[in-house]
Write a protein that holds these residues in place. Structure first.
Motif, short mmCIF file in Angstrom:
data_model
loop_
_atom_site.label_atom_id
_atom_site.label_comp_id
_atom_site.label_asym_id
_atom_site.label_seq_id
_atom_site.Cartn_x
_atom_site.Cartn_y
_atom_site.Cartn_z
N PHE A 625 0.83 -1.21 0.00
CA PHE A 625 0.00 0.00 0.00
C PHE A 625 0.87 1.26 0.00
O PHE A 625 0.65 2.19 -0.77
N LYS A 626 1.88 1.28 0.87
CA LYS A 626 2.69 2.50 1.01
C LYS A 626 4.01 2.16 1.68
O LYS A 626 4.09 1.27 2.52
N SER A 628 7.13 4.27 3.74
CA SER A 628 7.43 5.57 4.35
C SER A 628 8.81 6.07 3.90
O SER A 628 9.60 5.31 3.31
N ILE A 648 3.76 -0.72 4.45
CA ILE A 648 2.40 -1.00 4.94
C ILE A 648 1.66 -1.88 3.94
O ILE A 648 1.53 -1.55 2.76
N ASP A 650 -2.05 -4.57 3.74
CA ASP A 650 -3.39 -4.57 4.32
C ASP A 650 -3.42 -5.21 5.70
O ASP A 650 -4.03 -4.69 6.62
N VAL A 653 2.77 -5.22 8.49
CA VAL A 653 3.72 -4.11 8.39
C VAL A 653 5.12 -4.72 8.39
O VAL A 653 5.44 -5.57 9.24
N PRO A 713 -5.98 0.89 10.70
CA PRO A 713 -4.75 1.69 10.83
C PRO A 713 -4.20 1.62 12.26
O PRO A 713 -4.25 2.59 13.01
N ASP A 756 1.18 7.01 8.52
CA ASP A 756 1.74 5.91 7.73
C ASP A 756 0.68 5.21 6.88
O ASP A 756 1.01 4.49 5.94
N TYR A 757 -0.60 5.39 7.23
CA TYR A 757 -1.69 4.73 6.49
C TYR A 757 -2.36 5.70 5.51
O TYR A 757 -3.44 5.41 4.99
#
Length: 808
Positions: A625-626, A628, A648, A650, A653, A713, A756-757
């Protein structure tokens, strides 16, 4: 063209001329000319080889034989510019130390400056006694040279300079203006990390022992700093040292008066009562015969007008007289200040004065005036007609792209924020694109027209302007006009037959893009007997926001390898990547209104995704998803450098720890990070991947993965310990010993936070996107940001805390 004495100078020829330094009978004038040429070459960026620099340096040292004072000063400058190496410094040190104790004050001052520039810590301890004496010397030139040298040396040898505090304190009491100024600057730098010491310094000097105007200006700045940091700041009327600042408004020197006035206007939470004396002084400066004072006063009042417009209104009459000032910078600042402080009744009078003034100033100043007019119109919406007419008139005049774009952006913002201005504003924009020479502006106006035009009371009057663009413009604008026509056809049923006719004519255009768009829209709207889609689908297709940054889409298309599997637009990262610090250009105005094409470096998401999917332990975590930005877990210049990137997913982490070993004599093996998640209750460790080997200065990665509730989150704090086996390395052979020792290294804590989400997603038309959102998507709550110095800082705090992307 002006004649330059350095025209056609070549390095080789000048180095040949430098041989005059070796003549038995030195000619001071000739030698000075050659040094001037050498200095010119050095300052123009000419590089000398090691051999050339050494030869010039040794030749210049021979000039110490000359007793000519002018030549000696040139020698000092030359030695400073050449920055000799440590072994060369020894050659010249004895001559400089001899000059340092000379009876000629000019020699002493310059020798001190040069010695302190080229010396290192060991030599500095030898000459420290002379420098201390020089600080309290009766000759102000010598004392100032020693003090300025101390300011420079504080950066490289702070411990030595801090030992001079007593002498510097004595120099602060000097009757010489420049000595007092330099002494105060050095004393503050010595004490700047000790808040109590700075407080004491300011307290003692504000009682009246500073005579130098320059030193007084410095003291005002240090006083402002103490006031800012003071705990009493929040108690109105009980501000420490305010009386001193107010007293400085009655000083003899204009620079001190201005510095005090500016300091008062910049105080946090300054009240109208505190501002009044400063504004009065600045008002007097507005009628000064000196342009620099008028400029300083009007620029300061311009800043005050942003936060305290009512406090500045008393100066309006004086500022109106500055509109005709010969200095255009002063006139521009006066106008923009008046626009911020003026009332509704003065708007028409101001607009008449500005109309005559606009033709005399450069585009950069015109942009400032346009932005001020936009703010005024939003402040007094009832005056939108006269202000909109003014913007429309200047839009037709000559001007560059940035200036025209500023006007168009202003009209767009006024249309969006003042409903009564919509129809007249859109017509002004339509008239402008008839003669617009800028393709980008034409396409952006057409795009905006397609969104706002169909919502007006008589949308049909815009069709003629749009269709004219299909005949008279380049292919890019023609394609934009076709899209705008389609939007009118989709939104206004009565116009649909007319739009079909016009779109069919576009099918015979000589440009592929124009023909393709016309075909697409005819099919979408059902113009040629095609099966029409539902009204909602058509509107979503035509008006839906492309919530993917174009830069990310471009990168994904470049990376796409043709195969049987079609390109999936959902695979494109939605996050807007901000430019890294090193790549940032000079700061410019952020685009408003129509905005600007997004730009930025390629996304790193793809690289992270490839890396993580290649590790079997994380392969089944799903789509990333992402990721940082790296978070530092060690301080700079420690034995081991570690930062972490938070990935990140679903339901997971992954922490990617990037490790670097900075010790040449060590090899680290089996490197892992032991993570304590006791303060992160919703996370459970499921996998880790150690780093087999970490040689010197060769970065490597170790990973730790945690499971978390899907789609939640979850936040928490993690403690980190770097664990490894350390083996000694033989520096001569580079081979490590067989046996190692297990060791640990404590790292900083790491937090997973709400930001972060959050993906930084760009929205091309925020208002449209906001209005189409369901009420169920909205949550209202109240949070405290704590005290912030300004609105801009508060906005940045919101962006950083929530991790969102600012729009428009």
């Amino acid at each position: 063209a002006d004649y330059s004495p350095f025209l056609g100078i070549e390095k080789g020829a000048v180095l040949q001329e430098a041989r005059v330094f070796n003549d038995p009978q030195l000619d001071p004038r000739r030698c000075s000319q050659v040094i001037t040429k050498l200095l010119y070459l050095l300052n123009q960026g000419e590089t000398f080889t090691k051999v050339e620099a050494t030869e010039v340096f040794f030749a210049v040292t021979k000039l110490f034989q000359s007793k000519d004072i002018g030549l000696r000063r040139m020698v000092y400058v030359m030695i400073k510019e050449l920055s000799p190496s440590a072994d060369e410094v020894i050659i010249v040190t004895s001559s400089l130390m001899k000059d340092m104790t000379s009876k000629t004050d000019m020699y002493r001052a310059n020798a001190i400056r040069v010695l302190c520039r080229i010396t290192d810590g060991t030599l500095l301890t030898q000459i420290e006694r002379y420098l201390k004496q020089a600080i309290v010397d009766k000759n102000p030139v010598v004392a100032s040279a020693a003090l300025v040298s101390g300011i420079h040396l504080l950066q490289t040898n702070p411990e030595i300079v801090k030992r001079w505090s007593n002498e510097v304190q004595e120099a602060v009491q000097s009757r010489a203006a420049l000595v007092q100024f330099h002494a105060l600057a050095l004393l503050h730098q010595i004490r700047q990390n000790d808040r109590l010491a700075v407080n004491k310094l300011v307290s003692s000097l504000t009682k009246g022992s500073v005579r130098s105007p320059l030193a007084q200006c410095l003291l005002i700045r240090y006083t402002s700093q103490v006031i800012r940091e003071s705990a009493n700041n929040n108690q109105a009327g009980d501000r420490p040292f305010y009386d001193f600042l107010e007293g400085c408004l009655r000083h003899k020197a204009e620079m001190v008066i201005f510095e005090a006035a500016r300091a008062i206007t910049e105080l946090n939470g300054v009240t109208s009562r505190e501002l009044t004396p400063a504004i009065t002084v600045l008002q007097l400066f507005l009628s000064s015969s000196k342009p620099v004072l008028r400029f300083a006063a009007v620029r300061t009042l311009n800043k005050v007008a942003m936060t305290h417009p009512m406090a500045v209104t008393n100066c309006n009459i004086d500022m109106e007289s500055l509109i005709s000032d010969q200095n255009r910078s002063i006139a521009t600042l006066a106008i923009t200040t008046l626009l911020k402080t003026g009332n509704e009744s003065s708007v028409d009078r101001l607009m008449k004065q500005i109309t005559n003034f606009m033709s005399d100033i450069a585009d950069e100043f015109k942009i400032v005036v346009v932005e001020a007019i936009r703010s005024l119109c939003l402040k007094f919406p009832l005056k939108h007609r006269s202000l909109m007419n003014f913007l429309s008139n200047i839009l037709r005049e000559e001007g560059g792209f940035e200036y025209k774009k500023a006007i168009v952006d202003s009209i767009v913002i006024l249309i969006r924020d003042i409903p009564e201005a919509k129809e007249s504003g859109l017509l002004h924009l339509c008239e402008f694109i008839e003669d617009c020479e800028f393709t980008y502006l034409s396409t952006q106006i057409l795009h905006f027209l397609g969104i706002e035009g169909p919502k007006t009371s008589d949308p049909s009057k815009y069709i003629r302007y749009i269709y004219n663009r299909v005949h008279l413009e380049n292919a890019t604008v023609r394609a934009g006009a076709v899209s705008t026509l389609a939007k009118f056809g989709a939104m206004v049923d009565t116009l649909k037959p007319r739009v079909f006719v016009l779109l069919r004519r576009c099918l015979f255009d000589n440009d592929d893009e124009v023909r393709d768009r016309a075909t697409l829209y005819l099919n979408t709207l059902g113009g040629d007997g095609a099966v029409v889609e539902t009204g909602e689908d058509v509107k979503e297709f035509l008006f839906g926001s492309l919530d993917i940054p174009l830069v990310n889409l471009e990168n994904s298309l470049k990376n796409y390898e043709p195969s049987e599997e079609a390109f999936d637009i959902n695979s494109v990262p939605k996050e807007v990547k901000t430019q890294p610090l090193a790549e940032k250009k000079a700061p410019g105005k952020k685009p408003t209104g129509l905005g600007a094409p997004p730009a930025g470096p390629p996304s790193t998401v793809d690289a992270y995704e490839k890396l993580l999917s290649s590790i079997p332990e994380f392969a089944n975590f799903g789509k990333l998803f992402k990721s940082s930005a790296p978070v530092e877990l060690t301080e700079a210049e420690t034995e081991y450098a570690v930062n972490v990137v938070k990935h990140i997913f679903d339901g997971h982490v992954v922490f990617q720890y990037n490790c670097t070993n900075t010790i040449p004599e060590q090899l680290l093996e089996n490197v892992t990070v032991i993570v304590d998640a006791s303060e992160a209750e919703e996370f459970a460790e499921v996998a880790s991947k150690p780093l087999r080997s970490l040689p010197y200065d060769s970065p490597g990665q170790t990973f730790v993965a945690f499971e978390k509730p899907e789609g939640v989150p979850a936040v928490g704090k993690f403690s980190n310990m770097l664990r490894f086996i350390v083996k000694e390395v033989d520096p001569s052979t580079g081979e490590a010993e067989d046996d190692g020792v297990e060791d640990e290294y404590q790292l900083e804590e790491l937090e997973v936070v709400a930001a972060d989400y959050m993906l930084k997603v760009g929205v091309s038309n925020f208002r449209n996107a906001w209005e189409t959102m369901d009420a169920d998507c909205e949550r209202v709550d109240e949070y405290g940001l704590g005290p912030r110095e300004s609105l801009a800082e508060a906005v940045n705090a919101v962006i950083n805390l929530l991790g969102m992307q600012p729009c428009e």
